[in-house]
Scaffold this motif. Structure first.
Motif, PDB file in Angstrom:
ATOM      1  N   THR A 126     -55.355 -53.020  -4.696  1.00  0.00           N
ATOM      2  CA  THR A 126     -55.555 -54.407  -4.307  1.00  0.00           C
ATOM      3  C   THR A 126     -55.832 -54.497  -2.814  1.00  0.00           C
ATOM      4  OG1 THR A 126     -53.202 -54.778  -3.850  1.00  0.00           O
ATOM      5  CG2 THR A 126     -53.974 -55.175  -6.107  1.00  0.00           C
ATOM      6  N   ASN A 190     -50.189 -59.249  -7.753  1.00  0.00           N
ATOM      7  CA  ASN A 190     -50.082 -59.818  -6.407  1.00  0.00           C
ATOM      8  C   ASN A 190     -50.608 -58.841  -5.374  1.00  0.00           C
ATOM      9  OD1 ASN A 190     -48.985 -62.424  -6.755  1.00  0.00           O
ATOM     10  ND2 ASN A 190     -46.981 -61.530  -7.213  1.00  0.00           N
ATOM     11  N   ARG A 195     -57.292 -63.227  -6.356  1.00  0.00           N
ATOM     12  CA  ARG A 195     -56.230 -64.016  -6.993  1.00  0.00           C
ATOM     13  C   ARG A 195     -55.816 -65.158  -6.069  1.00  0.00           C
ATOM     14  NH1 ARG A 195     -50.987 -61.774 -10.207  1.00  0.00           N
ATOM     15  NH2 ARG A 195     -49.577 -63.538  -9.919  1.00  0.00           N
ATOM     16  N   ARG A 196     -55.741 -64.885  -4.772  1.00  0.00           N
ATOM     17  CA  ARG A 196     -55.391 -65.945  -3.816  1.00  0.00           C
ATOM     18  C   ARG A 196     -56.483 -67.016  -3.758  1.00  0.00           C
ATOM     19  NH1 ARG A 196     -53.096 -61.510  -0.782  1.00  0.00           N
ATOM     20  NH2 ARG A 196     -55.012 -61.241   0.422  1.00  0.00           N
ATOM     21  N   GLN A 199     -56.023 -69.222  -6.674  1.00  0.00           N
ATOM     22  CA  GLN A 199     -54.869 -70.090  -6.442  1.00  0.00           C
ATOM     23  C   GLN A 199     -55.244 -71.259  -5.540  1.00  0.00           C
ATOM     24  OE1 GLN A 199     -51.187 -68.014  -5.491  1.00  0.00           O
ATOM     25  NE2 GLN A 199     -50.660 -69.591  -4.002  1.00  0.00           N
ATOM     26  N   SER A 206     -48.258 -71.939  -5.510  1.00  0.00           N
ATOM     27  CA  SER A 206     -47.939 -70.655  -6.140  1.00  0.00           C
ATOM     28  C   SER A 206     -48.360 -70.720  -7.597  1.00  0.00           C
ATOM     29  CB  SER A 206     -46.442 -70.327  -6.026  1.00  0.00           C
ATOM     30  OG  SER A 206     -45.715 -70.902  -7.075  1.00  0.00           O
ATOM     31  N   GLU A 214     -51.322 -60.190 -15.996  1.00  0.00           N
ATOM     32  CA  GLU A 214     -51.723 -59.270 -14.927  1.00  0.00           C
ATOM     33  C   GLU A 214     -52.282 -57.982 -15.531  1.00  0.00           C
ATOM     34  OE1 GLU A 214     -48.466 -58.647 -12.278  1.00  0.00           O
ATOM     35  OE2 GLU A 214     -48.637 -60.645 -11.379  1.00  0.00           O
TER      36      GLU A 214
END
Length: 301
Positions: A126, A190, A195-196, A199, A206, A214
């Protein structure tokens, strides 16, 4: 502090003991022990905790190891630059799985053609895991998803990615975050920058209250989305490499979808193999018609 003592110290750490280090350096064990004692006397602290026949780095030894690796690396770099020798040795490179799958095959082939004496090890992970690995010297350089915020890292723009939200082929088009409500999210663990982004697009502080599946493979993510298990955000270049994928592509605003993939390395510690990769990437950026000034930019500036 003697430079040779630092080389011996690093060998003892890497090999896990005096005898193996002596074998690697073609010295007798007593000479290695003497060198370590001299180094400890020079810095004024014990570098190892001794437990019978085993050595464990002390906190001071951990600190010195970082400096020793930097000094040895700089020495190797200076020798190669002054001699004009072609890059050689090991290049520990990291990359996002998406970058490795859709962008790197041709570049790594060209790198191998130009620099056959460099042995390359590629690790995927990641965004955040790769940044940490470079900062902690477990990797020499890495392709990540966004310019790093960590201090001490330099970077060069490499690729531009366009992110797309995918859903099952029979799912109604998703045009707003509200249209994604009630859907499970399928994402990397994470630490994933994409992914952020998802979001932020969903306008959530969150994802704790959202069902998240996942996975660590884009092929698995696409397969689950196609089966109707949820939605996912991914680079369109990766999806283009899967023509058999039966999913719907939903566009999100460019403010969230457009991302640049930089190549990062530790500022001031650019080894000959990293310099060679940086030079190759600068030529790739230039030929693609994007920013090609080849600058090294401090993180956060």
């Amino acid at each position: 502090m003697n430079f040779t003592d630092l080389q011996v110290f690093r060998a003892v750490v890497e090999e896990g003991g005096i005898v193996k280090a002596a074998r690697k350096l073609h010295r007798v064990p007593s000479n290695i022990s003497t060198r370590i004692r001299q180094l400890e006397a020079s810095v004024g602290i014990p570098l190892f905790h001794r437990d019978r026949q085993r050595l464990h780095l002390s906190p001071g030894g951990e600190v010195l190891l970082g400096y020793a690796e930097r000094l040895i690396s700089l020495s190797d770099e200076a020798r190669h630059v002054v001699s004009g020798a072609a890059p050689q040795g090991l290049l520990k490179l990291g990359a996002l799985e998406s970058t490795a799958a859709s962008r790197l095959s041709g570049i790594l082939a060209e790198f191998h053609r130009r620099y056959p004496d460099v042995r390359l090890e590629l690790t995927t992970g990641t965004n955040d895991a790769l940044v940490s690995a470079v900062a902690e010297r477990r990797l020499d350089a890495a392709f990540i998803a966004e310019p790093p915020s960590a201090r001490g890292l330099a970077w060069l723009p490499a690729f531009r990615e366009s992110l797309v939200l995918i859903s099952s082929a029979d799912h109604p088009p998703i045009t707003t975050a509200r249209g994604a409500e009630g859907q499970s999210l399928i994402a990397f663990p994470n630490g994933c920058a994409y992914r952020r982004v998802l979001q932020r697009w969903l306008k959530r502080e969150s994802l704790a209250t959202v069902r998240v599946l996942e996975l660590s493979s884009y092929h698995a993510i696409v397969a689950c989305v196609a089966a109707g298990a949820g939605i996912a955000l991914m680079p369109e270049a990766v999806l283009d490499a899967m023509p058999q994928a039966r999913v719907r592509r939903n566009r999100i605003p460019r403010a969230q979808s457009a991302m640049a993939t930089p190549l990062i390395w530790r500022e001031g510690e650019i080894s000959p193999p990293v310099q060679a990769l940086r030079t190759l990437m600068a030529s790739v950026v230039k030929s693609s018609g994007r920013n090609s000034d080849g600058r090294r930019t401090k993180a956060g500036k």
